[in-house]
Design an enzyme around this catalytic site. Structure first.
Site, short mmCIF file in Angstrom:
data_model
loop_
_atom_site.label_atom_id
_atom_site.label_comp_id
_atom_site.label_asym_id
_atom_site.label_seq_id
_atom_site.Cartn_x
_atom_site.Cartn_y
_atom_site.Cartn_z
N LYS A 138 0.85 -1.19 0.00
CA LYS A 138 0.00 0.00 0.00
C LYS A 138 0.89 1.24 0.00
CE LYS A 138 -3.97 1.90 2.56
NZ LYS A 138 -4.86 1.70 3.72
N SER A 168 -9.70 1.53 2.60
CA SER A 168 -8.83 2.27 1.72
C SER A 168 -7.75 1.42 1.03
CB SER A 168 -8.14 3.39 2.51
OG SER A 168 -7.33 2.86 3.52
N SER A 199 -9.95 -0.73 6.82
CA SER A 199 -9.34 -0.62 5.49
C SER A 199 -8.59 -1.84 4.97
CB SER A 199 -8.41 0.58 5.45
OG SER A 199 -9.15 1.73 5.22
#
Ligand code: GLN
Length: 448
Positions: A52, A128, A152
């Protein structure tokens, strides 16, 4: 090589990657091929991993999917988890899309592009860590790391039909994770199987003196103790997790999962987490307050993009932030700044902290009598791109089942448990006691 071939094949549609590490990764792969025998003692030897983009990587662009970090091309250090992956000989394939600064549930808040759900590209992958979940689901990488502040990791894992673990707060070092809400953020693994997930957590977990909230606990070899037997396991099913607002398809999938557990020898009972209904409001006060402080450092001086238009210093701060941050990030900074301001602090921030304690106590009460808590990860399967983007409150409500876990600091995993009539994956959430990742993995593995 295979990862990059796959990325070339599908990433036009999926849009999971913001930055590729191709040259470096292929060089490393070649080295591993050449002297495999000598260097072949890493737990993840040669495995392709995606990160990420809020996890800092030395010399590799790290943007948090924000325009304000568009030119942050050459970070000076690796996050602790990245160091650990390197020691385990995993190969970093690239950096994955996300909602800007990890604020969002659909990836539509990325400053660059909206990642799509690999099962159906009309739908969001969740967020996310949507890029991370989509990259694993579409087989661009073997596994990925995400971060979870309010869901997330687990929510996108549920939407994309993969396994996502949010570890106990403090188990994985946050050093080098760009902070959103420091008292809630945790890094965790997203993988295709529970066993892989356990292996990856073994590598990244552990005490780190660079993170003052890192816990000094032994990290067990989770993956070596996975069995199918569930005899004697006591499962709690919160009635709030199967109530109104949770779609019938999702409820049905969870009921089916509970039948599987019964057949494996586990027992389940309904319980209550009475303060869950305050979790979303509590979370948005605490998370936004912490974010407003954490994001103060992005001022056009220390990192990232500086506005070209400014004539003086104050304008330079203002313009850099106005141009660099997206709408959702600005919304949170304003909410957080308000909640922390004198005169409102007691009414909002302090009150939220008190409710947080009550939510945590709900979990402690249940865990006195039960080993795990089981429910859905999300109230519905993935929604369509564009469906909720104009309505932040419905977007926030989507996290109602994952947020309490962060507020309590306990571990939670999402594992696939079926499909909706539209062919979209549904996630089962398994929540455990503090630092009892072993039981969570065991329970997930038995079901898989
Ligand atoms: N969707 C939640 C939010 O927007 C959770 C995000 C996260 O866990 N990073 O804050």
């Amino acid at each position: 090589d295979e990862s990059y071939r796959r990325i070339e094949e599908v990433d036009d549609q999926i849009k999971a990657f913001l930055t590729l590490n191709k040259e470096e990764a292929l060089k490393q792969a070649d080295e591993f091929d050449r002297d495999g025998a000598q260097s072949g003692n890493g737990a993840l030897f040669g495995m392709p991993v995606g990160l990420k983009d809020n996890i800092v990587t030395k010399g590799l662009r790290t943007t948090c999917a924000s325009k304000i970090l568009d030119n942050f091309n050459d970070p000076l250090y690796d996050a602790t988890v990245v160091q650990k992956l390197k020691e385990a000989k995993a190969i970093t394939i690239g950096k994955l899309n996300m909602d800007e600064f990890a604020m969002g549930s659909s990836n539509e808040n990325s400053g660059y592009m909206a990642t799509r759900n690999p099962w159906n590209t009309d739908y969001v992958p969740g967020g996310s860590s949507g890029g991370s979940a989509a990259a694993v689901a579409s087989r661009e990488v073997f596994f990925a790391l995400g971060s979870d502040t309010g869901g997330s990791i687990r929510q996108p894992a549920a939407f994309c039909g993969v396994v996502g673990m949010k570890p106990t707060y403090g188990l994985v070092s946050r050093f080098g994770l760009v902070a959103f809400a420091s008292s809630l953020d945790q890094i965790g693994p997203i993988t295709r199987t529970v066993e892989d997930n356990a292996r990856l957590l073994e590598v990244i977990a552990g005490h780190d003196h660079m993170d003052s909230t890192s816990a000094n606990v032994e990290v067990p070899a989770y993956s070596e103790h996975l069995e199918k037997d569930m005899k004697g396991l006591k499962i709690a099913v919160p009635k709030e997790y199967l109530g109104e607002g949770v779609s019938e398809e999702v409820r049905e999938a969870v009921r089916k999962a509970l039948k599987v557990y019964e057949s494996l020898g586990a027992e389940w009972e309904e319980v209550s987490l009475p303060h869950s209904k305050y979790a979303v409001a509590t979370y948005y006060l605490i998370a936004s307050s912490e974010a407003s402080a954490n994001l103060a450092r992005f001022d056009g001086v220390r990192y990232g993009v500086r506005s070209e238009k400014a004539e003086n210093m104050i304008d330079m701060f203002k313009l850099s932030r106005s141009e660099g941050f997206g709408d959702e990030v600005k919304r949170r900074i304003m909410l957080g700044t308000f909640a922390l301001s004198s005169g409102y602090y007691d009414a909002y921030y302090k009150k939220a902290q008190k409710v947080r304690t009550l939510i945590k106590q709900d979990f402690e009460n249940v865990f006195e009598d039960y080993d795990v808590i089981i429910g859905p990860t999300t109230p519905t399967p993935a929604f369509k791109v564009g469906e909720k983007i104009d309505d932040p409150l419905t977007m926030y409500a989507n996290d109602i089942l994952t947020i309490p876990v962060n507020l309590a600091g306990v571990p939670g995993i999402s594992v696939p448990c079926g499909f909706s009539s539209e062919g979209l994956p549904i996630g089962l959430q398994i929540i455990g006691r503090h630092f009892d990742e072993q039981t969570v993995y065991q329970t997930a593995y038995a079901f898989e």
